[in-house]
Design a protein around this motif. Structure first.
Motif, PDB file in Angstrom:
ATOM      1  N   VAL A 183       0.828  -1.207   0.000  1.00 34.15           N
ATOM      2  CA  VAL A 183       0.000   0.000   0.000  1.00 34.15           C
ATOM      3  C   VAL A 183       0.864   1.259   0.000  1.00 34.15           C
ATOM      4  O   VAL A 183       0.638   2.176  -0.785  1.00 34.15           O
ATOM      5  CB  VAL A 183      -0.966   0.008   1.204  1.00 34.15           C
ATOM      6  N   ARG A 240      -5.658   5.360   6.230  1.00 39.40           N
ATOM      7  CA  ARG A 240      -6.929   5.153   5.548  1.00 39.40           C
ATOM      8  C   ARG A 240      -6.794   4.189   4.374  1.00 39.40           C
ATOM      9  O   ARG A 240      -7.607   3.284   4.200  1.00 39.40           O
ATOM     10  CB  ARG A 240      -7.499   6.492   5.066  1.00 39.40           C
ATOM     11  N   ARG A 241      -5.732   4.343   3.576  1.00 40.01           N
ATOM     12  CA  ARG A 241      -5.521   3.438   2.435  1.00 40.01           C
ATOM     13  C   ARG A 241      -5.238   2.017   2.904  1.00 40.01           C
ATOM     14  O   ARG A 241      -5.703   1.053   2.301  1.00 40.01           O
ATOM     15  CB  ARG A 241      -4.371   3.932   1.564  1.00 40.01           C
ATOM     16  N   LEU A 281      -6.272   0.611   5.746  1.00 39.58           N
ATOM     17  CA  LEU A 281      -7.520   0.039   6.251  1.00 39.58           C
ATOM     18  C   LEU A 281      -8.461  -0.347   5.112  1.00 39.58           C
ATOM     19  O   LEU A 281      -9.144  -1.370   5.183  1.00 39.58           O
ATOM     20  CB  LEU A 281      -8.201   1.020   7.202  1.00 39.58           C
ATOM     21  N   GLN A 282      -8.487   0.435   4.056  1.00 39.63           N
ATOM     22  CA  GLN A 282      -9.327   0.090   2.911  1.00 39.63           C
ATOM     23  C   GLN A 282      -8.869  -1.218   2.277  1.00 39.63           C
ATOM     24  O   GLN A 282      -9.691  -2.059   1.907  1.00 39.63           O
ATOM     25  CB  GLN A 282      -9.290   1.202   1.859  1.00 39.63           C
ATOM     26  N   ARG A 283      -7.565  -1.409   2.154  1.00 37.28           N
ATOM     27  CA  ARG A 283      -7.040  -2.646   1.563  1.00 37.28           C
ATOM     28  C   ARG A 283      -7.354  -3.838   2.458  1.00 37.28           C
ATOM     29  O   ARG A 283      -7.761  -4.882   1.984  1.00 37.28           O
ATOM     30  CB  ARG A 283      -5.533  -2.510   1.359  1.00 37.28           C
ATOM     31  N   ARG A 296      -9.797  -4.136   4.685  1.00 38.18           N
ATOM     32  CA  ARG A 296     -11.239  -4.389   4.665  1.00 38.18           C
ATOM     33  C   ARG A 296     -11.674  -4.979   3.326  1.00 38.18           C
ATOM     34  O   ARG A 296     -12.643  -5.734   3.264  1.00 38.18           O
ATOM     35  CB  ARG A 296     -11.990  -3.110   4.989  1.00 38.18           C
ATOM     36  N   GLY A 297     -10.959  -4.666   2.274  1.00 38.49           N
ATOM     37  CA  GLY A 297     -11.233  -5.274   0.978  1.00 38.49           C
ATOM     38  C   GLY A 297     -10.940  -6.762   0.980  1.00 38.49           C
ATOM     39  O   GLY A 297     -11.618  -7.539   0.317  1.00 38.49           O
TER      40      GLY A 297
END
Length: 106
Positions: free
Chosen positions: A56, A73-74, A76-78, A80-81
């Protein structure tokens, strides 16, 4: 006219260096949020966690304290993906197959 055109490409050095804002380091609550997200996603190995974070931020990271607050934020998005991409297994391998077999077509 030639002198005017060449002056467009001459770069003057600034008299003083611009104000550079230092990146904000990661906060303790953000570290805990990343750890919780890893546990929820089922990523338990340190090598897997490190690889995901480095993919990331696109740099080598030896610990979470090296991260910047804006990168969280990036990450956590990865994470959660990953959690959303895992199929739910509610039955046997036969029940969870994706394609129909000749028996299904009878």
């Amino acid at each position: 006219m030639y002198d005017e055109a060449s002056s467009l490409f001459e770069i003057d050095e600034p008299a003083s260096s611009p104000n550079v804002i230092a990146p904000i380091p990661i906060k303790t609550d953000q570290i805990q949020e990343i750890r919780d997200a890893f546990e929820e996603a089922g990523v338990l190995g340190q090598a897997d966690r490190k690889a995901l974070i480095e993919s990331v931020v696109v740099r080598e990271v030896s610990g979470l304290r090296e991260l910047q607050a804006v990168e969280v934020r990036r990450i956590l998005q990865r994470i959660r993906g990953l959690r959303g991409s895992k199929p739910t297994c509610t039955g046997s391998a036969w029940d969870n197959r994706e394609e129909d077999t000749w028996i299904d077509k009878l």
